[in-house]
Write a protein that holds these residues in place. Structure first.
Motif, PDB file in Angstrom:
ATOM      1  N   LEU A 174     -45.056  -9.324  44.939  1.00  0.00           N
ATOM      2  CA  LEU A 174     -44.318  -8.009  45.002  1.00  0.00           C
ATOM      3  C   LEU A 174     -43.200  -7.457  46.123  1.00  0.00           C
ATOM      4  N   ILE A 175     -43.573  -7.993  47.177  1.00  0.00           N
ATOM      5  CA  ILE A 175     -42.587  -7.596  48.159  1.00  0.00           C
ATOM      6  C   ILE A 175     -42.994  -8.234  49.525  1.00  0.00           C
ATOM      7  N   TRP A 176     -42.196  -8.849  50.352  1.00  0.00           N
ATOM      8  CA  TRP A 176     -42.562  -9.306  51.668  1.00  0.00           C
ATOM      9  C   TRP A 176     -41.363  -9.150  52.617  1.00  0.00           C
TER      10      TRP A 176
ATOM     11  N   TYR B 206     -37.337  -0.897  45.639  1.00  0.00           N
ATOM     12  CA  TYR B 206     -36.661  -2.077  45.759  1.00  0.00           C
ATOM     13  C   TYR B 206     -37.308  -2.591  44.282  1.00  0.00           C
ATOM     14  N   ARG B 207     -36.067  -2.702  43.464  1.00  0.00           N
ATOM     15  CA  ARG B 207     -36.086  -2.801  41.884  1.00  0.00           C
ATOM     16  C   ARG B 207     -36.414  -4.379  41.769  1.00  0.00           C
TER      17      ARG B 207
ATOM     18  N   GLU C  52     -48.615   2.571  52.620  1.00  0.00           N
ATOM     19  CA  GLU C  52     -48.555   2.844  51.142  1.00  0.00           C
ATOM     20  C   GLU C  52     -47.588   2.021  50.457  1.00  0.00           C
ATOM     21  N   LEU C  53     -47.842   1.424  49.347  1.00  0.00           N
ATOM     22  CA  LEU C  53     -47.225   0.636  48.428  1.00  0.00           C
ATOM     23  C   LEU C  53     -47.331   1.239  47.013  1.00  0.00           C
ATOM     24  N   GLY C  54     -46.027   1.623  46.426  1.00  0.00           N
ATOM     25  CA  GLY C  54     -46.098   2.167  45.167  1.00  0.00           C
ATOM     26  C   GLY C  54     -45.649   1.223  44.084  1.00  0.00           C
TER      27      GLY C  54
ATOM     28  N   LEU D  70     -41.517  -2.196  37.399  1.00  0.00           N
ATOM     29  CA  LEU D  70     -40.242  -2.203  37.560  1.00  0.00           C
ATOM     30  C   LEU D  70     -39.492  -2.050  38.917  1.00  0.00           C
ATOM     31  N   ALA D  71     -40.325  -1.654  39.824  1.00  0.00           N
ATOM     32  CA  ALA D  71     -39.937  -1.470  41.141  1.00  0.00           C
ATOM     33  C   ALA D  71     -41.221  -1.370  42.095  1.00  0.00           C
ATOM     34  N   VAL D  72     -40.917  -1.447  43.414  1.00  0.00           N
ATOM     35  CA  VAL D  72     -42.031  -1.219  44.322  1.00  0.00           C
ATOM     36  C   VAL D  72     -41.312  -0.273  45.510  1.00  0.00           C
ATOM     37  N   TYR D  73     -42.175   0.415  46.186  1.00  0.00           N
ATOM     38  CA  TYR D  73     -41.866   1.590  47.182  1.00  0.00           C
ATOM     39  C   TYR D  73     -42.565   1.304  48.227  1.00  0.00           C
ATOM     40  N   PRO D  74     -42.499   0.591  49.531  1.00  0.00           N
ATOM     41  CA  PRO D  74     -43.150   0.473  50.493  1.00  0.00           C
ATOM     42  C   PRO D  74     -43.022   1.461  51.697  1.00  0.00           C
TER      43      PRO D  74
END
Length: 337
Positions: free
Chosen positions: A109-111, A123-124, A172-174, A82-86
């Motif tokens: 997932l994210i960059w 970041y959703r 950390e990446l949640g 659903l979301a990521v948390y860098p």
């Protein structure tokens, strides 16, 4: 917006704690914080889980311009992301997170090409990203601890290790995920616990490689080894920590807990009482001493230990449960105390 059915149940009597991370401005500043809650009439029907990638074993020499930190894990169940948390501090320069599906398909997932400390947050995805069991999720963060990094808080640059202060560093990446089948959430939670223990173990071993006399790292590594079914190696580290620093209460405490769970209450009592001589206001030591006295059949001493633990930490549910059970046993034996 989250999918339906994901309301957060807040039990009656819960404490709500707000933690703020503030930047210094060099002068006194007013702070007025507020938290908004959105309520629903619909009870929750599902539960999210935050699965984390990252590293604690961080060591950035002064002047290093391109230190790469990686982590990866293979998902044990199907999930929707659903979301990521860098999360990192000022030395991070670039962040990458991606997933490789079992068929070889790669999903980002994210960059973040130019990380900014103020960008840490949620970041959703516009719609959930389905990742099947066997997907490999990976993290790659790049750090710059040189004068080339304008955000570097150290002038001149100095060596930086893992830590919670903003002038330390983190990685950390949640991933906020939703499972689908009954039992999958428990599988994922247990998998996450093992991954967390793996990261902590690597961090503690790294600390000991840098400083073999680090008794705190030694005793905490002993606990990790014990709880991951390596009891003999765990005991060696616990015992070594006590020998390294006889005045370190936590080392005696950890040794006492190990001995209690391995059926040696007399030896556990000695270790825990030593911890309390060194640190009389150590709530968990009083708690564990209470359980140890109960094992030894010393009900009055157990009761006093549980009461002291609760005096120091009223939120200690284990001591409260132990005290309640002890008093029930005493009443059943005709002892009103």
């Amino acid at each position: 917006i989250s999918p339906p059915g994901l309301a957060w149940r807040l039990p009656k009597g819960s404490d709500l704690v707000l933690e703020l991370h503030l930047n210094r401005t060099g002068k006194t500043e007013p702070v007025q914080a507020a938290v908004g809650f959105h309520f629903t009439e619909e009870p929750p029907t599902n539960t999210c889980h935050t699965f984390k990638l990252g590293s604690l074993d961080l060591d950035f020499p002064a002047g290093a311009t391109n230190t790469i930190v990686r982590d990866a894990a293979e998902l044990p169940v199907d999930v929707d992301v659903l979301a990521v948390y860098p999360h990192a501090h000022f030395l991070a320069r670039e962040m990458k997170g991606h997933a490789t599906l079992p068929d070889g398909t790669r999903e980002w997932l994210i960059w973040i090409r130019r990380w900014d400390f103020n960008w840490q947050g949620e970041y959703r995805f516009r719609k959930p990203l389905r990742l099947p069991k066997g997907t490999r999720v990976e993290l790659e963060f790049i750090y710059d601890n040189s004068t080339n990094n304008p955000a570097n808080p150290h002038h001149p640059p100095k060596r930086v290790l893992y830590g919670e202060q903003s002038t330390d560093e983190m990685c950390e990446l949640g991933l906020q995920v939703l499972t689908h089948r009954p039992g999958d959430l428990q599988v994922l939670e247990e998998f996450g616990r093992r991954q967390r223990d793996r990261r902590v173990e690597a961090w503690l071993r790294g600390r000991l490689a840098r400083d073999a006399s680090d008794a705190e790292a030694m005793t905490r590594l002993g606990l990790i080894l014990w709880t991951s079914n390596r009891s003999q190696e765990g005991w060696q580290h616990l015992d070594r920590a006590v020998r390294m620093r006889p005045d370190f209460a936590e080392a005696h405490y950890n040794q006492g807990v190990f001995l209690r769970f391995h059926g040696q209450p007399a030896a556990a009592r000695q270790a825990l009482e030593t911890a309390l001589r060194l640190e009389p206001t150590f709530p968990r030591a009083h708690q564990q001493l209470g359980f140890t006295f109960a094992q030894l059949g010393l009900a009055a001493e157990a009761e006093r230990s549980f009461e002291k633990a609760l005096e120091l930490n009223p939120a200690d549910t284990e001591s409260r449960a132990g005290l309640t059970e002890l008093r029930q046993i005493l009443r059943s034996r005709g002892n009103p105390n």
